[in-house]
Design a protein around this motif. Structure first.
Motif, PDB file in Angstrom:
ATOM      1  N   LYS A 173       0.598   8.586  -0.668  1.00  0.00           N
ATOM      2  CA  LYS A 173       0.397   9.588  -1.719  1.00  0.00           C
ATOM      3  C   LYS A 173       1.641  10.455  -1.834  1.00  0.00           C
ATOM      4  N   GLY A 187      -1.532   3.138 -12.013  1.00  0.00           N
ATOM      5  CA  GLY A 187      -2.106   4.348 -11.440  1.00  0.00           C
ATOM      6  C   GLY A 187      -2.761   4.162 -10.094  1.00  0.00           C
ATOM      7  N   GLY A 188      -2.824   2.937  -9.594  1.00  0.00           N
ATOM      8  CA  GLY A 188      -3.463   2.680  -8.313  1.00  0.00           C
ATOM      9  C   GLY A 188      -2.508   2.844  -7.144  1.00  0.00           C
ATOM     10  N   SER A 189      -3.074   2.770  -5.953  1.00  0.00           N
ATOM     11  CA  SER A 189      -2.278   2.967  -4.738  1.00  0.00           C
ATOM     12  C   SER A 189      -1.833   1.652  -4.108  1.00  0.00           C
ATOM     13  N   HIS A 230       0.854  -1.185   0.000  1.00  0.00           N
ATOM     14  CA  HIS A 230       0.000   0.000   0.000  1.00  0.00           C
ATOM     15  C   HIS A 230       0.894   1.241   0.000  1.00  0.00           C
ATOM     16  N   THR A 281       2.287   5.947  -6.972  1.00  0.00           N
ATOM     17  CA  THR A 281       1.313   5.032  -7.569  1.00  0.00           C
ATOM     18  C   THR A 281       2.035   3.826  -8.153  1.00  0.00           C
ATOM     19  N   VAL A 306       7.092   1.001  -8.699  1.00  0.00           N
ATOM     20  CA  VAL A 306       6.415   2.175  -8.151  1.00  0.00           C
ATOM     21  C   VAL A 306       6.790   3.406  -8.977  1.00  0.00           C
TER      22      VAL A 306
END
Length: 371
Positions: free
Chosen positions: A77, A84-86, A74, A80, A108
């Motif tokens: 911020k 494009g996701g976290s 995880h 990503t 990443v």
């Protein structure tokens, strides 16, 4: 009424099972060894506007190991994954035995607008234990990694291996890659090694790029069961315009070696005859190959009948016996040197020696009886 009682009994049983499962999940079946920017063999410095790899090192602590490992990283911020996701995922479905170091890698993206600083990541994994019965469990851990700006530092590990049960130095290069005056402060941490001392304790002051030596004096426990141990170096830097912290954890492999020692060496005499008995024990963690015992008389008048005894391979933790036969010409004390030579995992020959003193007192009496 009987149906209600049966229903309540079933519900209580299910609650009991779920509570046991939740307790089991709290066990530390997995040990977090460290994380870094870069693939397993390559180190990176993460900067804004780059695609990087994060490698997380874990190892099972259960005697029966783990398998079917599914990991989720995880991201904080504004980082990503490539989609494009976290959350970035990876998996390792093969069996991992206790003590084996497993690297998990994640790609990443560090956007251009990422501020310099330390970022906290959360790793969540699901896995299957094999004993006493196959069971799926969960485990998670948080760790931090730095993202550097225009002024940054990084480190290079110079020490290749650690030896169990010894005090030794772990050496580093601390590299400053900026172009303005800077103050560097260095510190070390390790949950597995005892850090006895470190250098330099005073700040490093420089106004140009350069490389500086740093070292940690550590004690490595003799009974560790993993293949490598972690040490973390932290470099805090301050310039007129910025300040930051660089932290990196290195997994240093443990040297494997064969170490043969003599034990219980003793002798018996009968007239002029001497029998030397003893044992050799491999107290190392690797096989000692081509083990051979050599006997050498250190005094005149003592004759060795079998000066060379080949014993073959002595496995780690095992022992073997040997016999040396000799004869003396007269009453008195004689010196004898025993040496054991063997071939180790470092592809080198090694030798251990022991000297003993032999006293002969019965030759004259024996001759009188014959006369």
């Amino acid at each position: 009424m009987e149906k209600k009682i049966l229903y309540l009994a079933i519900m209580l049983f299910l609650l009991l099972i779920s509570s046991i499962a939740s307790i089991r999940c709290k066990r530390d079946d997995v040990l977090f060894l460290g994380a870094k920017w870069g693939a397993e063999e390559v180190d990176y410095i993460a900067t804004p506007g780059s695609i990087n790899v994060i490698t997380v090192y874990i190892t099972p602590t259960l005697a029966n190991g783990l398998k079917d490992i599914i990991a989720e990283l995880h991201l904080p911020k504004p980082l990503t994954g490539l989609n494009g996701g976290s959350i970035v995922k990876t998996s390792h479905m093969e069996f991992v035995p206790k003590g084996q170091i497993l690297p998990l890698t994640f790609k990443v993206i560090v956007p251009l607008n990422t501020p310099e600083g330390n970022y906290t990541f959360r790793l969540k994994i699901k896995y299957t234990i094999l004993a006493p019965l196959p069971e799926e469990r969960k485990w998670e851990v948080e760790f931090s990694l730095p993202i550097s700006g225009r002024t940054y530092v990084y480190t290079e590990l110079l020490t290749e291996k650690l030896e169990k049960g010894k005090v030794q130095n772990i050496n580093f290069n601390v590299v400053y890659a900026g172009n303005e005056p800077v103050e560097l402060n260095i510190d070390f941490q390790s949950d597995a090694l005892s850090i006895l001392d470190y250098e330099p304790k005073a700040p490093i002051l420089t106004d140009k790029p350069g490389s500086f030596e740093a070292s940690a004096k550590v004690y490595c426990p003799p009974d560790v069961q993993v293949n490598g141990l972690p040490i973390t170096i932290t470099v805090t830097y301050k310039t007129l315009q910025a300040s930051g912290t660089y932290t990196k954890t290195y997994i240093i492999p443990l040297a494997r070696k064969a170490e043969v020692v003599f034990t219980e060496v003793q002798y018996t005499t009968s007239g002029s005859s001497v029998i030397i008995r003893g044992q050799l024990v491999n107290v190392g963690d690797y096989d000692a190959k081509y083990l051979t015992v050599y006997a050498q008389a250190l005094s005149e008048g003592l004759t060795i009948e079998n000066p060379t005894t080949y014993l073959g391979t002595l496995a780690a933790g095992e022992g073997t016996s040997f016999l040396i036969y000799a004869s003396a010409e007269r009453i008195g004390k004689y010196g004898l040197k025993l040496s054991a030579k063997y071939y180790g995992p470092d592809m080198e020959w090694h030798e251990t020696t022991e000297e003993i003193s032999i006293e002969i007192s019965g030759i004259a009496e024996e001759k009188e009886k014959i006369t």
